[in-house]
Design an enzyme around this catalytic site. Sequence first.
Site, PDB file in Angstrom:
ATOM      1  N   HIS C  10     110.101  79.066 116.247  1.00  0.00           N
ATOM      2  CA  HIS C  10     111.486  79.413 116.564  1.00  0.00           C
ATOM      3  C   HIS C  10     112.139  78.379 117.476  1.00  0.00           C
ATOM      4  CE1 HIS C  10     110.769  83.326 114.823  1.00  0.00           C
ATOM      5  NE2 HIS C  10     111.977  83.735 115.142  1.00  0.00           N
TER       6      HIS C  10
HETATM    7  N1  LIG Z   1     109.663  93.120 108.917  1.00  0.00           N
HETATM    8  C1  LIG Z   1     110.885  93.691 108.825  1.00  0.00           C
HETATM    9  N2  LIG Z   1     111.198  94.482 107.780  1.00  0.00           N
HETATM   10  C2  LIG Z   1     112.406  95.042 107.691  1.00  0.00           C
HETATM   11  N3  LIG Z   1     113.400  94.869 108.590  1.00  0.00           N
HETATM   12  C3  LIG Z   1     113.138  94.096 109.636  1.00  0.00           C
HETATM   13  C4  LIG Z   1     111.893  93.468 109.828  1.00  0.00           C
HETATM   14  N4  LIG Z   1     111.948  92.730 110.966  1.00  0.00           N
HETATM   15  C5  LIG Z   1     113.186  92.913 111.473  1.00  0.00           C
HETATM   16  N5  LIG Z   1     113.910  93.719 110.679  1.00  0.00           N
HETATM   17  C6  LIG Z   1     115.298  94.130 110.844  1.00  0.00           C
HETATM   18  O1  LIG Z   1     116.026  93.020 111.373  1.00  0.00           O
HETATM   19  C7  LIG Z   1     116.758  93.428 112.510  1.00  0.00           C
HETATM   20  C8  LIG Z   1     116.853  92.297 113.514  1.00  0.00           C
HETATM   21  O2  LIG Z   1     117.608  91.239 112.957  1.00  0.00           O
HETATM   22  P1  LIG Z   1     117.989  89.956 113.836  1.00  0.00           P
HETATM   23  O3  LIG Z   1     118.255  90.372 115.230  1.00  0.00           O
HETATM   24  O4  LIG Z   1     119.113  89.277 113.130  1.00  0.00           O
HETATM   25  O5  LIG Z   1     116.696  89.061 113.733  1.00  0.00           O
HETATM   26  P2  LIG Z   1     115.664  88.594 114.907  1.00  0.00           P
HETATM   27  O6  LIG Z   1     114.822  89.793 115.241  1.00  0.00           O
HETATM   28  O7  LIG Z   1     114.850  87.504 114.291  1.00  0.00           O
HETATM   29  O8  LIG Z   1     116.504  88.140 116.067  1.00  0.00           O
HETATM   30  C9  LIG Z   1     116.015  94.633 113.042  1.00  0.00           C
HETATM   31  O9  LIG Z   1     116.896  95.491 113.722  1.00  0.00           O
HETATM   32  C10 LIG Z   1     115.421  95.284 111.799  1.00  0.00           C
HETATM   33  O10 LIG Z   1     116.297  96.237 111.222  1.00  0.00           O
END
Ligand SMILES: Nc1ncnc2c1ncn2[C@@H]1O[C@H](COP(=O)(O)OP(=O)(O)O)[C@@H](O)[C@H]1O
Lengths: 194, 194, 123, 123
Positions: C10
């Site tokens: 990241h």
């Molecule tokens: N393995 C997964 N399967 C399904 N949804 C996921 C998974 N990991 C994260 N999410 C979804 O992604 C959202 C977070 O997105 P975002 O904040 O844009 O990404 P990051 O966590 O990389 O910062 C979470 O609230 C959840 O709903």
Amino acid sequence: MALTVDTLTSWMNDFAGKIEANAQYLSDLDTPIGDGDHGFNMKRGMTAVQEKLQTKPTDLQNGFKTIAMALISTVGGASGPLYGTAFLEMAKKTSSTDDLGELLDAALKGIEMRGGAKPGDKTMVDVWNALVPEVKNGTLTQEKIDAAVEASKDMIAKKGRASYLGERSKGHIDPGSQSSGYLFQSLLETEGLL
Amino acid sequence: MALTVDTLTSWMNDFAGKIEANAQYLSDLDTPIGDGDHGFNMKRGMTAVQEKLQTKPTDLQNGFKTIAMALISTVGGASGPLYGTAFLEMAKKTSSTDDLGELLDAALKGIEMRGGAKPGDKTMVDVWNALVPEVKNGTLTQEKIDAAVEASKDMIAKKGRASYLGERSKGHIDPGSQSSGYLFQSLLETEGLL
Amino acid sequence: MSLGITLVSHVPEIANGLPKLLDQVAGDVSITTAGGTDDGRIGTSMEKIMNAFSENGADEILAFYDLGSAKMNLEMAIEMSDKKVHLYDTAFIEGAYTAASLIQAGVGLDEIETQLKPLTIKN
Amino acid sequence: MSLGITLVSHVPEIANGLPKLLDQVAGDVSITTAGGTDDGRIGTSMEKIMNAFSENGADEILAFYDLGSAKMNLEMAIEMSDKKVHLYDTAFIEGAYTAASLIQAGVGLDEIETQLKPLTIKN
Ligand SMILES: Nc1ncnc2c1ncn2[C@@H]1O[C@H](COP(=O)(O)OP(=O)(O)O)[C@@H](O)[C@H]1O
Ligand SMILES: Nc1ncnc2c1ncn2[C@@H]1O[C@H](COP(=O)(O)OP(=O)(O)O)[C@@H](O)[C@H]1O
Ligand SMILES: [Mg+2]
Ligand SMILES: [Mg+2]
Ligand SMILES: [Mg+2]
Ligand SMILES: [Mg+2]
């Protein structure tokens, strides 16, 4: 077999000379089973030790401490805290004895404590473990030193970078065992030590 | 319930508007149980989608692909590959159907495949899993959307960043569930879709 | 058939820094990286990952990542790439270091995977 | 009593980059680092580690490291330091990320250690 500030200094200067002369060889040993820097690490450390020892230590304990600190702060690799701890433990031990064998015993315990390696793990512990009793018995010889270093070749590394190679660490001399071999060789070669 | 390039475009523009309006709220939801960027991630993604859709896609498949690629290449967080895969699976599915319910079914399978989350893991999968059947039955309502989003609050996260918090993820709405709620809300609000 | 390594983090600095640790023990192994998003933020980028695959000089790639969302972008990149890529759910730095050491020592993929198994901590 | 984090890496870039990943989820946690040797080579430095301990704003420190020789310097620094420092043999990045998330959420040390246990991969 009683150590003095002067014999300690001679010992270290002799060891520094061997490290300097064999720095490339030690790093070459470290290349197939490590990161190829052991000789350069030790050379940096022992150069610092030599510089520090140009000012004569007030006593044996101070001498050992100075050596330890120089190694700890300049080596950078695993051998820094290991040799550093060895000399630090010898510094502590001087409170009760100036006998070389007993001091080396304390050093070996320190190395084992610091790195967690046991005999057979293909580290400098193997050489110390084999040779400290010889010093205590007054039976240290070049042949025994060579044999102790050579023995690391067939071992499989369980500690340090070489352990990542598992079985593949076999067939190579352990660089830290070789540099420790030089330390014991310097004992043999320094007047009035054994 | 047959999707066209025009209704797809309206749907996306409506969704982009909601994301834009709620970007700060979505990021705030992501703060206690994540890294506080979900709204900004989605806003960046949907702005790119809107720009791409200013050029009318030649057909439905192309439209879905364009959306997927825009999300995949601009979002940066987990929601990028997840929403991206959803739209990519819908693109594939248009080869055999233009029925919204069946397309959404394919999208849900894609999200599950990509993220490995199951219903109950406190991710966007929960909202999709609850609401896709409602779309297919013609029974989607705002109340059901709100309930599906709200249901994430009491769950313990098993996937994504919130899962590092274990029990402590309880009591917070999942940000991805909320943004998915907006996607379904946009379906309700877009003329000629349901 | 040669083995290479792709590292996905990241954080751009981590992606740039980790090869320095690996190069010390694996100077002959091709190591390529993808760090951060396309615009240099904290995150990952499928495009950067695909570039890291294609820039890699090896025929077959062992891929390592830091956090879960990197894995999703990695899997998408793998689906879109022609190269054979093996993805490991190991501790990121420790897994990559182990693999690099073993590739350099000429160890085959099967044995490498056996040694990586105890380092698996993600799912 | 507050908990902070100290990160020890052989590579300065990794030590500098990892806090960027942790700050995203743990903006209020004091995170200090020691990367590379005193003269900026690949390795670790007991002195840098002691500085990282004393610069840390927390009363108690959770420490993470990348490779074994870093652990030895860490242990020497711990012996010489007044602060209470807990040393973990976990996956470096993943362990630090887990600890940072949990400290930020106000979780206590016992529960944090329970969650770190499955990430233990060194000895
Ligand atoms: N393995 C997964 N399967 C399904 N949804 C996921 C998974 N990991 C994260 N999410 C979804 O992604 C959202 C977070 O997105 P975002 O904040 O844009 O990404 P990051 O966590 O990389 O910062 C979470 O609230 C959840 O709903
Ligand atoms: N845990 C340990 N216990 C005892 N000796 C060790 C340990 N780890 C490494 N060594 C010794 O240190 C030597 C390597 O030193 P050096 O190359 O200077 O450090 P690094 O591996 O950090 O580059 C090895 O050959 C071995 O003898
Ligand atoms: Mg070395
Ligand atoms: Mg080294
Ligand atoms: Mg987020
Ligand atoms: Mg993010």
